[in-house]
Design an enzyme around this catalytic site. Structure first.
Site, PDB file in Angstrom:
ATOM      1  N   SER A 148       0.798  -1.180   0.024  1.00  0.00           N
ATOM      2  CA  SER A 148      -0.117   0.051   0.021  1.00  0.00           C
ATOM      3  C   SER A 148       0.666   1.133   0.072  1.00  0.00           C
ATOM      4  CB  SER A 148      -0.862   0.074   1.319  1.00  0.00           C
ATOM      5  OG  SER A 148      -1.486   1.239   1.391  1.00  0.00           O
ATOM      6  N   TYR A 161      -3.085  -0.342  10.136  1.00  0.00           N
ATOM      7  CA  TYR A 161      -3.061  -0.530   8.733  1.00  0.00           C
ATOM      8  C   TYR A 161      -1.668  -0.131   8.162  1.00  0.00           C
ATOM      9  CZ  TYR A 161      -4.159  -0.775   3.618  1.00  0.00           C
ATOM     10  OH  TYR A 161      -4.375  -1.005   2.343  1.00  0.00           O
TER      11      TYR A 161
END
Length: 267
Positions: A148, A161
């Site tokens: 990501s 996250y």
């Protein structure tokens, strides 16, 4: 060896894409199938697996689905054994399954933090650990971790996250370091903001006819001036899964429209 387009073919390869029922995972799986790979995917429930099988059938892909919790090491080992017996050893692993919990850090329970770490970081470790021995035995393999932009950047409400994806970036590099000598390439794809059903509410035109504030933020922050589409990840996935990337290892390929290269517009 001369270059030819056959280097991008995946004929005869078995590709396992975790959590690939829809969205990014499904598009990556479809791209690998187009290049010739046999597609396998998993999800948590039989209902979700059946939903995925419908999607693959509609796309003309003869995929195989398994019910498996990728955070459960025993369940993963059982699935890999079953795949070997029914289809063959996994040549390409795409660690796609993941979750996100958007909560300010000081309001987040440690249990929720651990769950995100478990799914987004521990599970790729478990999955990779399960397939590497056969890859060594078979003379090589490909592991692609879906990282990501949060592997590089922080942002409000995504502490767990970002921690998981930052860890996944380093796990990617370490797998490459440990097992590159066995012709195993482990790389990552770092998607930018992708237009999926999950992000649709953030892209809807508001009642007054204006764009959603987050939509405006992303468009203004992205040199490409648009959201990515799942298909934008297809070429990078096929490249990293194919012999064309045999000397690419421990790399994170950010498919983000240039966000990470851009400081942003002057106010």
């Amino acid at each position: 060896m001369n270059f030819n387009m056959e280097l991008f073919r995946l004929d005869g390869k078995v590709a396992l894409v975790t959590g690939a029922v829809y969205g990014i995972g499904f598009e990556i799986a479809r791209s690998l199938a187009t290049a010739g790979a046999k597609i396998i995917f998993n999800n948590l429930t039989q209902e979700s697996v059946d939903e995925g099988l419908v999607h693959y059938k509609e796309a003309g892909i003869d995929a195989k689905g398994y019910v498996c919790d990728v955070t459960d090491e025993n369940a993963v080992q059982e699935m890999i054994t079953q795949i070997k017996e029914e289809i063959g050893s996994v040549d390409i692993l795409v660690n796609n399954a993941g979750i996100i919990k958007r909560t300010p850090m000081i309001e987040m329970d440690a249990a929720d933090f651990r769950q995100v770490i478990d799914v987004d970081l521990t599970a790729p470790f478990i999955m990779s650990k399960a397939v590497v021995p056969d890859m060594i035995k078979n003379g090589g393999g490909k592991i692609i971790n879906i990282c990501s932009m949060m592997s590089e950047l922080g942002r409000e409400t995504v502490s767990a996250y970002a921690a998981a994806k930052g860890g996944l970036k380093m796990l990617t590099k370490n797998i490459a370091s440990e097992y590159g000598q066995y012709n195993i390439q482990c790389n990552g794809i770092g998607p930018g903001y992708i237009a999926t059903p999950q992000t649709a509410p953030l892209r809807e035109t508001q009642v007054d006819g204006t764009r959603h504030s987050f939509d405006q933020f992303i468009i203004g922050r992205t040199p490409a001036a648009r959201w990515g589409e799942p298909i934008d990840l297809a070429g990078p996935a096929v490249f990293l899964a194919s012999p064309a990337s045999n000397f690419v290892n421990g790399h994170i390929l950010y498919v983000d429209g240039g966000i990470l290269a851009y400081i942003g517009k002057q106010p």
